[in-house]
Design an enzyme around this catalytic site. Structure first.
Site, PDB file in Angstrom:
ATOM      1  N   TYR A 154      42.660  55.730  43.369  1.00 18.39           N
ATOM      2  CA  TYR A 154      42.989  54.878  42.212  1.00 18.39           C
ATOM      3  C   TYR A 154      44.014  55.567  41.321  1.00 18.39           C
ATOM      4  O   TYR A 154      45.032  54.981  40.937  1.00 18.39           O
ATOM      5  CB  TYR A 154      41.706  54.590  41.439  1.00 18.39           C
ATOM      6  CG  TYR A 154      41.869  53.806  40.157  1.00 18.39           C
ATOM      7  CD1 TYR A 154      41.965  52.411  40.170  1.00 18.39           C
ATOM      8  CD2 TYR A 154      41.909  54.454  38.918  1.00 18.39           C
ATOM      9  CE1 TYR A 154      42.093  51.698  38.987  1.00 18.39           C
ATOM     10  CE2 TYR A 154      42.031  53.743  37.736  1.00 18.39           C
ATOM     11  CZ  TYR A 154      42.122  52.363  37.771  1.00 18.39           C
ATOM     12  OH  TYR A 154      42.259  51.657  36.604  1.00 18.39           O
ATOM     13  N   ALA A 156      46.070  57.991  42.058  1.00 23.38           N
ATOM     14  CA  ALA A 156      47.358  58.133  42.752  1.00 23.38           C
ATOM     15  C   ALA A 156      48.135  56.818  42.709  1.00 23.38           C
ATOM     16  O   ALA A 156      49.348  56.790  42.453  1.00 23.38           O
ATOM     17  CB  ALA A 156      47.128  58.571  44.197  1.00 23.38           C
ATOM     18  N   LYS A 158      47.820  54.379  40.502  1.00 21.29           N
ATOM     19  CA  LYS A 158      48.248  54.068  39.134  1.00 21.29           C
ATOM     20  C   LYS A 158      49.415  54.970  38.705  1.00 21.29           C
ATOM     21  O   LYS A 158      50.298  54.534  37.972  1.00 21.29           O
ATOM     22  CB  LYS A 158      47.074  54.201  38.162  1.00 21.29           C
ATOM     23  CG  LYS A 158      45.980  53.149  38.365  1.00 21.29           C
ATOM     24  CD  LYS A 158      46.476  51.738  38.065  1.00 21.29           C
ATOM     25  CE  LYS A 158      45.326  50.735  37.984  1.00 21.29           C
ATOM     26  NZ  LYS A 158      45.774  49.368  37.644  1.00 21.29           N
ATOM     27  N   ILE A 186      38.179  51.209  28.324  1.00 16.84           N
ATOM     28  CA  ILE A 186      38.060  49.862  27.764  1.00 16.84           C
ATOM     29  C   ILE A 186      36.675  49.324  28.120  1.00 16.84           C
ATOM     30  O   ILE A 186      36.187  49.539  29.246  1.00 16.84           O
ATOM     31  CB  ILE A 186      39.174  48.949  28.332  1.00 16.84           C
ATOM     32  CG1 ILE A 186      40.566  49.587  28.137  1.00 16.84           C
ATOM     33  CG2 ILE A 186      39.114  47.568  27.681  1.00 16.84           C
ATOM     34  CD1 ILE A 186      40.949  49.941  26.703  1.00 16.84           C
TER      35      ILE A 186
HETATM   36  N1  LIG Z   1      38.576  48.660  32.072  1.00 13.09           N
HETATM   37  C1  LIG Z   1      39.190  49.820  31.860  1.00 13.09           C
HETATM   38  O1  LIG Z   1      38.679  50.721  31.165  1.00 13.09           O
HETATM   39  C2  LIG Z   1      40.548  50.065  32.451  1.00 13.09           C
HETATM   40  C3  LIG Z   1      41.149  51.295  32.202  1.00 13.09           C
HETATM   41  C4  LIG Z   1      42.410  51.542  32.729  1.00 13.09           C
HETATM   42  C5  LIG Z   1      43.049  50.578  33.477  1.00 13.09           C
HETATM   43  N2  LIG Z   1      42.435  49.392  33.714  1.00 13.09           N
HETATM   44  C6  LIG Z   1      43.178  48.427  34.525  1.00 13.09           C
HETATM   45  O2  LIG Z   1      43.202  47.171  33.874  1.00 13.09           O
HETATM   46  C7  LIG Z   1      43.245  46.120  34.850  1.00 13.09           C
HETATM   47  C8  LIG Z   1      42.128  45.125  34.580  1.00 13.09           C
HETATM   48  O3  LIG Z   1      40.893  45.816  34.597  1.00 13.09           O
HETATM   49  P1  LIG Z   1      39.496  45.141  34.144  1.00 13.09           P
HETATM   50  O4  LIG Z   1      38.753  46.153  33.392  1.00 13.09           O
HETATM   51  O5  LIG Z   1      39.746  43.794  33.561  1.00 13.09           O
HETATM   52  O6  LIG Z   1      38.791  45.031  35.570  1.00 13.09           O
HETATM   53  P2  LIG Z   1      38.142  43.805  36.325  1.00 13.09           P
HETATM   54  O7  LIG Z   1      37.478  44.361  37.543  1.00 13.09           O
HETATM   55  O8  LIG Z   1      37.328  42.997  35.379  1.00 13.09           O
HETATM   56  O9  LIG Z   1      39.418  42.967  36.757  1.00 13.09           O
HETATM   57  C9  LIG Z   1      40.178  43.263  37.882  1.00 13.09           C
HETATM   58  C10 LIG Z   1      40.478  41.960  38.592  1.00 13.09           C
HETATM   59  O10 LIG Z   1      41.312  42.251  39.726  1.00 13.09           O
HETATM   60  C11 LIG Z   1      40.895  41.405  40.769  1.00 13.09           C
HETATM   61  N3  LIG Z   1      41.284  41.914  42.070  1.00 13.09           N
HETATM   62  C12 LIG Z   1      40.735  42.945  42.773  1.00 13.09           C
HETATM   63  N4  LIG Z   1      41.311  43.043  43.979  1.00 13.09           N
HETATM   64  C13 LIG Z   1      42.256  42.059  44.042  1.00 13.09           C
HETATM   65  C14 LIG Z   1      43.185  41.647  45.036  1.00 13.09           C
HETATM   66  N5  LIG Z   1      43.244  42.248  46.249  1.00 13.09           N
HETATM   67  N6  LIG Z   1      44.007  40.602  44.751  1.00 13.09           N
HETATM   68  C15 LIG Z   1      43.917  39.963  43.556  1.00 13.09           C
HETATM   69  N7  LIG Z   1      43.059  40.301  42.589  1.00 13.09           N
HETATM   70  C16 LIG Z   1      42.237  41.346  42.836  1.00 13.09           C
HETATM   71  C17 LIG Z   1      39.377  41.324  40.639  1.00 13.09           C
HETATM   72  O11 LIG Z   1      38.848  40.194  41.320  1.00 13.09           O
HETATM   73  C18 LIG Z   1      39.198  41.269  39.134  1.00 13.09           C
HETATM   74  O12 LIG Z   1      39.104  39.952  38.671  1.00 13.09           O
HETATM   75  C19 LIG Z   1      43.128  46.808  36.205  1.00 13.09           C
HETATM   76  O13 LIG Z   1      44.414  46.965  36.765  1.00 13.09           O
HETATM   77  C20 LIG Z   1      42.533  48.154  35.859  1.00 13.09           C
HETATM   78  O14 LIG Z   1      42.836  49.139  36.823  1.00 13.09           O
HETATM   79  C21 LIG Z   1      41.208  49.111  33.215  1.00 13.09           C
END
Ligand SMILES: NC(=O)c1ccc[n+]([C@@H]2O[C@H](COP(=O)([O-])OP(=O)(O)OC[C@H]3O[C@@H](n4cnc5c(N)ncnc54)[C@H](O)[C@@H]3O)[C@@H](O)[C@H]2O)c1
Length: 247
Positions: A154, A156, A158, A186
């Site tokens: 993950y 790598a 990002k 978050i």
């Molecule tokens: N929540 C955190 O603390 C946090 C921190 C840093 C980065 N992020 C990034 O923020 C973004 C949103 O995170 P979140 O917390 O809302 O997570 P989340 O898991 O609620 O949302 C991620 C969404 O991506 C979708 N997804 C997964 N694989 C997929 C694919 N192959 N094709 C299409 N959609 C796909 C999932 O179905 C999900 O709805 C992500 O990119 C995550 O890496 C989140």
């Protein structure tokens, strides 16, 4: 934070069934934008549609970001419903706990495919539709800067998104600005899944002393897509309560 609907009238969000993606959809829908929302999880995408105001102009479409063909199909949907696109937000992500010794080829490829390939395929497919003055916003992670124990693939991927963003910013200038948001901790399922000790230690290391909210990430996206960020491209905004200050 104020919204600037004039520059974000037609918005595409991947991973929109996720918690941060949904918060973004809410913000843009409230500003009167027309939205195409995509996600792998079509059922949750329908639920998201039903939670947004009935009058909002929203198209939902199933989309596996790991497929270039699927990205092209999404572009066809966008062309039909939006014509051109003002803002693309690549929010789909997969945060899997993968200990180094257990990461096999499949797990490595899956993480890279969702978190990195997916951003490239989405932007490349939508590129012909990008309006003059448009904005692409990629959602990376603090993990992409610092690395992350038990989340090596993950982190790598990002980290790749950070560099991809800077390349795309140069490739697409001056027509389209491309920026990155790196959220820290978050308050979503991704973070709730961390073991309690690790989560508490990270909160303790956060100068603002709490988790961020999905809405606070969405507000930064609204800023980056607005005229207020008109001279910003290739940039990364950290949304982490100062956690990045602690190494
Ligand atoms: N929540 C955190 O603390 C946090 C921190 C840093 C980065 N992020 C990034 O923020 C973004 C949103 O995170 P979140 O917390 O809302 O997570 P989340 O898991 O609620 O949302 C991620 C969404 O991506 C979708 N997804 C997964 N694989 C997929 C694919 N192959 N094709 C299409 N959609 C796909 C999932 O179905 C999900 O709805 C992500 O990119 C995550 O890496 C989140």
């Amino acid at each position: 934070m104020s919204t600037h609907p004039a520059q974000s009238e037609r918005v595409v969000i991947t991973g929109a069934a996720g918690e941060i993606g949904f918060a973004m959809a809410q913000r843009y829908a409230a500003a009167g934008a027309r939205l195409v929302l995509t996600d792998l999880n079509a059922t949750r995408l329908d639920e998201v549609r039903n939670r947004l105001p009935a009058h909002a102009r929203i198209t939902v479409t199933a989309h596996d970001v790991t497929s270039m063909e699927a990205a092209r199909a999404v572009a066809t949907v966008c062309e039909h419903h939006l014509g051109q696109v003002d803002t693309v937000i690549c929010c789909a992500g997969l945060y899997e706990e993968l200990h180094l010794e257990t990461v096999d080829e499949t797990a490595w490829r899956r993480s890279l495919a969702v978190n990195l390939d997916g951003v490239f395929y989405t932007v490349q497919a939508l590129r012909p539709l990008l309006a003059k003055g448009s904005a692409v916003i990629n959602i990376a992670s603090l993990a992409g800067h610092r690395g992350s124990v038990s989340h090596t693939p993950y982190a790598a991927a990002k980290g790749g998104v950070l560099t991809l963003t800077r390349s795309l910013a140069q490739e697409l200038a001056p027509h389209t600005r491309v920026n990155n948001i790196s959220p820290g901790l978050i308050d979503t399922g991704m973070v709730r899944a961390l073991d309690t000790g690790r989560r508490e230690a990270m909160i303790a290391a956060t100068p603002l002393g709490r988790l961020g909210s999905a809405e606070e990430v969405a507000d930064v996206a609204v800023f980056l897509s607005s005229p207020a960020a008109a001279f910003m491209t290739g940039e990364t905004l950290q949304v982490n309560g100062g956690l990045y200050l602690h190494s």
